[in-house]
Design an enzyme around this catalytic site. Structure first.
Site, PDB file in Angstrom:
ATOM      1  N   GLU A 246       0.879  -1.171   0.000  1.00 27.02           N
ATOM      2  CA  GLU A 246       0.000   0.000   0.000  1.00 27.02           C
ATOM      3  C   GLU A 246       0.911   1.214   0.000  1.00 27.02           C
ATOM      4  OE1 GLU A 246      -1.503   3.242   0.707  1.00 27.02           O
ATOM      5  OE2 GLU A 246      -1.410   2.551   2.780  1.00 27.02           O
ATOM      6  N   CYS A 280      -1.835   8.366   4.162  1.00 26.78           N
ATOM      7  CA  CYS A 280      -1.883   7.943   2.759  1.00 26.78           C
ATOM      8  C   CYS A 280      -3.231   8.267   2.148  1.00 26.78           C
ATOM      9  CB  CYS A 280      -1.584   6.453   2.648  1.00 26.78           C
ATOM     10  SG  CYS A 280      -2.685   5.408   3.618  1.00 26.78           S
TER      11      CYS A 280
END
Length: 493
Positions: A246, A280
């Site tokens: 990720e 993120c």
């Protein structure tokens, strides 16, 4: 804290004797702990311990494996405030957010524990009535989990909990910036009584050694695209290894012409400035319909000016510091780049150097207006800080075009009262996590978490990590006294 590596059920010093410091980003004179700078020998010891523990652990009842996790969770629940306060000091995000981080970790452990008595495979029909066919899951082996600093408790538990319950053993390499919290995870794993070698935690800059080790079978990574892309390239060279990465985002909040501006502005502030923009999932692009653009911009700037920046242990603070000196320099460079690329600066934020900020890495929001430009770096590259562009569009079609005009695809949020427009966004925007009338942050543990394009490998973490750390096997049993084949194959010799 005098931290140690946790290998094979014991807290041990690093082989080299070298150590590094963890300091508070809110007061960089304050040393919170020292930790081993792990070497190749430490990595080998951890992998060997995990490899040795694997066979016994995978043969343990899945329910029994879950009971270890339940004990781990109960211990954490008693100390959640203490863990949250340590986290706020070490990574700089506010105490309210830090509590939520701990709670999210607890929720993941609870979720995974709750699956151990649920169905864990499938019985499927065969073409041949005398055959029974099954699909089962088997663990993959030794898992290397490499995590970022901004969610130092929740994200490690996203990766560790599903891995161990499914029968894998784990080596966790937490961020150097949050080694104290990583050490705390080791302490609770030890108190919970996990068998030696099932969970190992090593500190320092040794992630590449874990990725390249021939006896790690799965690499789980949360961090930047640059590092994640290198991990994927390395793992591709192995026959027995896979990676789930990720890797950040250039996320957008879309505000359409029928939007509730109360929701839109609040969602924008939360999306942009929680954890000082260092998630993120943070939104650094607001794509706003020209009909509501002026009013949205005005209200957003008014609220942003009122954001309280300061000590992350202060309950009333909305934004703490960014993580370190390198982060302040990177954000400042992007702020200047926006000006060079023709941005209309609305709030000229930057490093705060006066008291009480001068001994921390505090930065105020930088906000600007800009037309979308495919050649602009600031509109396409992840900044990871309080840096926001407001981009006007004329309709939903242009909003979708602008949203997708980036190499990333992690989160997308749309503010609208029109379910047809929301469906257009759902179907045509490129993302892994989508929201309607909500911020771009706020993932829940029972949902998949992962992105597309540069944001990830398409292999989600969180609750659906089971698909990464196990492989499905087919098991077919013939109950007839002769062989009968599917697809009409003959068995005559």
């Amino acid at each position: 804290m005098e931290g140690k590596n946790y290998i094979n059920g014991a807290f041990v010093d690093g082989a080299s004797g070298e150590r590094f410091e963890s300091r508070s980003p809110a007061s960089f004179d304050e040393v919170l702990g020292t930790f081993p700078l792990s070497s190749e020998k430490d990595v080998n010891d951890a992998v060997n311990a995990a490899q040795a523990a694997y066979d016994g652990w995978r043969h343990l009842s899945r329910i029994k494996r879950g009971e270890y996790l339940d004990e781990f969770t109960q211990l954490i629940k008693k100390d959640r405030e203490e863990i949250a306060r340590l986290m706020a000091k070490e990574c700089g995000k506010g105490i309210v957010e830090s509590r939520a981080d701990v709670t999210e970790g607890i929720h993941m452990a609870q979720y995974v524990f709750g699956t151990v008595r649920m169905p864990h495979g499938d019985v499927v029909d065969s073409e041949i009535p005398e055959k029974d066919s099954f699909m089962r899951r088997k663990p993959k082996g030794v898992v290397a989990a490499i995590t970022a600093w901004n969610f130092p408790f929740a994200v490690p538990l996203w990766l560790v909990c599903p891995s161990v319950v499914e029968g894998n053993t784990v080596i966790l390499k937490p961020s150097r910036e949050t080694a104290c919290v990583g050490n705390v995870i080791a302490e609770y794993a030890h108190k919970a009584g996990f068998p030696p070698g099932v969970i190992n935690i090593i500190h320092g800059s040794c992630g590449d050694l874990l990725v390249k080790h021939p006896d790690t079978h799965v690499v789980l990574f949360v961090g930047s695209n640059a590092v994640g892309a290198e991990i994927k390239r390395t793992v591709a060279g192995f026959d027995n290894k896979m990676a789930a990465c990720e890797m950040g985002g250039k996320n957008a909040l879309i505000v359409l012409d029928d939007a509730s501006l109360d929701i839109a502005v609040n969602a924008a502030v939360i999306s942009a400035f929680k954890t000082s923009g260092q998630r993120c999932t943070s939104a650094s692009r607001f794509i706003v319909h020209e009909k509501v653009f002026t009013e949205f911009e005005k209200r957003f700037i008014e609220i942003t000016k009122r954001i309280k920046i300061g000590d992350p242990l202060d309950e009333s603070v909305f934004m703490g510091p960014v993580i370190n000196q390198a982060a302040t320099e990177k954000i400042a460079q992007y702020n200047e780049l926006a000006k060079k690329e023709g941005a209309k600066v609305l709030l000229d934020g930057g490093r705060l150097m006066d008291n009480p900020y001068k001994k921390g890495y505090f930065m105020s929001p930088f906000v600007y207006r800009m037309q979308n430009n495919p050649k602009s770096r600031v509109l396409h590259e992840e900044v990871f800080g309080p840096h926001v562009a407001i981009i006007p569009v004329k309709d939903v079609d242009e909003a979708i075009e602008v949203h997708n005009d980036t190499g990333y695809g992690l989160t997308c949020a749309v503010i609208t009262e029109d379910y047809r427009k929301a469906r257009r966004i759902r179907e045509d925007c490129e993302y892994g996590l989508g929201y309607v009338n909500l911020p771009t942050i706020g993932a829940e543990v029972h949902l998949p978490f992962g992105g597309v394009k540069k944001s990830g490998t398409g292999l989600p973490s969180g609750s659906t990590l089971i698909d990464v750390v196990t492989h499905r096997t087919a098991w077919t049993v013939n109950h007839a006294m002769e062989i009968k084949m599917a697809q009409g194959l003959t068995v005559k010799l």
